[in-house]
Write an enzyme that holds these catalytic residues in place. Structure first.
Site, short mmCIF file in Angstrom:
data_model
loop_
_atom_site.label_atom_id
_atom_site.label_comp_id
_atom_site.label_asym_id
_atom_site.label_seq_id
_atom_site.Cartn_x
_atom_site.Cartn_y
_atom_site.Cartn_z
N LYS A 13 0.84 -1.22 0.00
CA LYS A 13 0.00 0.00 0.00
C LYS A 13 0.86 1.26 0.00
O LYS A 13 0.65 2.16 -0.78
CB LYS A 13 -0.87 0.12 1.27
CG LYS A 13 -1.78 -1.02 1.58
CD LYS A 13 -2.65 -0.68 2.79
CE LYS A 13 -1.92 -0.61 4.12
NZ LYS A 13 -1.53 -1.90 4.68
N ARG A 88 -10.10 1.40 8.15
CA ARG A 88 -9.91 -0.02 8.45
C ARG A 88 -11.12 -0.60 9.17
O ARG A 88 -11.15 -1.79 9.44
CB ARG A 88 -8.70 -0.20 9.35
CG ARG A 88 -7.39 -0.48 8.59
CD ARG A 88 -6.29 -0.40 9.61
NE ARG A 88 -5.14 -1.17 9.40
CZ ARG A 88 -3.97 -0.70 8.95
NH1 ARG A 88 -3.87 0.54 8.55
NH2 ARG A 88 -2.92 -1.48 8.90
N ARG A 127 11.25 -6.96 5.99
CA ARG A 127 11.43 -5.52 5.76
C ARG A 127 12.02 -4.83 6.99
O ARG A 127 11.87 -5.29 8.12
CB ARG A 127 10.13 -4.86 5.30
CG ARG A 127 9.15 -4.52 6.38
CD ARG A 127 7.92 -3.82 5.80
NE ARG A 127 6.83 -3.85 6.74
CZ ARG A 127 5.58 -3.53 6.45
NH1 ARG A 127 5.25 -3.18 5.23
NH2 ARG A 127 4.65 -3.58 7.38
N ARG A 156 10.47 -3.20 12.60
CA ARG A 156 9.36 -2.59 13.35
C ARG A 156 8.88 -3.58 14.40
O ARG A 156 8.80 -4.77 14.12
CB ARG A 156 8.20 -2.31 12.39
CG ARG A 156 8.18 -0.91 11.86
CD ARG A 156 7.22 -0.75 10.72
NE ARG A 156 5.85 -1.17 11.00
CZ ARG A 156 4.85 -1.06 10.13
NH1 ARG A 156 5.07 -0.54 8.94
NH2 ARG A 156 3.64 -1.46 10.43
N ARG A 167 -1.99 -9.32 13.05
CA ARG A 167 -2.47 -8.18 12.26
C ARG A 167 -3.28 -8.66 11.05
O ARG A 167 -4.26 -8.03 10.66
CB ARG A 167 -1.29 -7.32 11.79
CG ARG A 167 -0.70 -6.50 12.94
CD ARG A 167 0.66 -5.93 12.56
NE ARG A 167 0.61 -4.93 11.53
CZ ARG A 167 1.67 -4.58 10.79
NH1 ARG A 167 2.83 -5.16 10.97
NH2 ARG A 167 1.55 -3.64 9.87
P1 AMP Z 1 0.13 0.19 8.78
O1 AMP Z 1 1.48 0.80 8.63
O2 AMP Z 1 -0.92 0.84 7.92
O3 AMP Z 1 0.14 -1.32 8.64
O4 AMP Z 1 -0.35 0.49 10.30
C1 AMP Z 1 0.42 0.05 11.40
C2 AMP Z 1 -0.44 0.01 12.65
O5 AMP Z 1 -0.97 1.32 12.92
C3 AMP Z 1 -1.68 -0.89 12.55
O6 AMP Z 1 -1.38 -2.25 12.82
C4 AMP Z 1 -2.58 -0.24 13.61
O7 AMP Z 1 -2.16 -0.60 14.92
C5 AMP Z 1 -2.29 1.25 13.43
N1 AMP Z 1 -3.20 1.85 12.40
C6 AMP Z 1 -2.86 2.38 11.19
N2 AMP Z 1 -3.95 2.82 10.53
C7 AMP Z 1 -5.01 2.55 11.32
C8 AMP Z 1 -6.42 2.74 11.20
N3 AMP Z 1 -6.96 3.28 10.08
N4 AMP Z 1 -7.21 2.34 12.23
C9 AMP Z 1 -6.69 1.81 13.36
N5 AMP Z 1 -5.38 1.57 13.54
C10 AMP Z 1 -4.54 1.94 12.53
#
Ligand code: AMP
Length: 209
Positions: A13, A88, A127, A156, A167
């Site tokens: 993404k 989400r 990564r 991370r 996740r």
């Molecule tokens: P990502 O980098 O988009 O995979 O996001 C990493 C983490 O940030 C996720 O596993 C959530 O804990 C939090 N996060 C990111 N975007 C959202 C969202 N739209 N709603 C809730 N938690 C989020």
């Protein structure tokens, strides 16, 4: 261009949103990046978000909705926006609909990038991110940094294998309703995320045409 970009962790993404932003001038809003930045700065808000993120759980809806509302209202998105990792949950999708209806700026599409589960676990476990600038280096690729930064590459916290699997479960559970929301609105575009960045980006261009 006004787009929502969805997909599991590791589906690409962020990479594809970055390429689209460079091509179209739309602003790239990644809720994950905004939250990680707050965690790095150690603000009270960041510490609260970290408790959820390190367990692979979603951060509460009102927090992420607030982040997106602030960014969209900031006046930097005159050429559109690419929302990466948001919405989400169905509550987030509805809040976004309301925000955009209020601005008279409906979405053009909701793009979903899909990659098989085993491939996602392999990509994410491999990564690394820069501890200083947050740039992401893909598995097997050259280390990435923003210009001039020489920070250390680390994994991370939420990219460890057991957290990634969690996740993915959260994604399947929470995000299925969001896909349905956009399918119902006739906005959903599904794209195969396997292969190289270039191949995926060509598929996205075709899906958005
Ligand atoms: P990502 O980098 O988009 O995979 O996001 C990493 C983490 O940030 C996720 O596993 C959530 O804990 C939090 N996060 C990111 N975007 C959202 C969202 N739209 N709603 C809730 N938690 C989020």
């Amino acid at each position: 261009m006004r787009l929502v970009i969805m997909g599991t962790p590791g589906a690409g993404k962020g990479t594809q949103a970055g390429l689209l932003a460079a091509r179209t001038g739309a602003c790239h809003i990644s809720t994950g990046d905004v939250l990680r930045d707050a965690v790095r700065r150690g603000s009270p808000f960041g510490r609260e978000a970290q408790r959820h993120m390190e367990r692979g759980r979603l951060v509460p809806d009102d927090v992420v909705i607030g982040i997106v509302a602030e960014r969209l209202a900031g006046g930097k998105c005159k050429r559109g926006f690419l929302l990466d990792g948001f919405p989400r949950t169905v509550a987030q999708a509805r809040a976004l609909d309301e925000m955009l209806a209020g601005r008279g700026e409906p979405l053009d599409a909701a793009l979903v990038i899909s990659v098989p589960r085993d491939e996602v676990v392999r990509r994410v476990a491999g990564r690394r991110v820069c501890a200083a600038c947050g740039a992401v280096s893909d598995v097997g690729a050259e280390p990435a940094h923003t210009e001039g930064c020489q920070g250390t590459l680390v994994q991370r916290d939420d990219d460890r294998e057991e957290t990634v699997r969690h996740r993915l479960d959260v994604y399947a559970r929470e995000t299925a309703g969001v896909l349905e929301h956009y399918r119902h609105a006739g906005l959903l575009r599904e794209v195969d995320g396997s292969g190289t960045r270039k191949e995926v980006s060509r598929r996205i261009e075709a899906a958005l045409r």
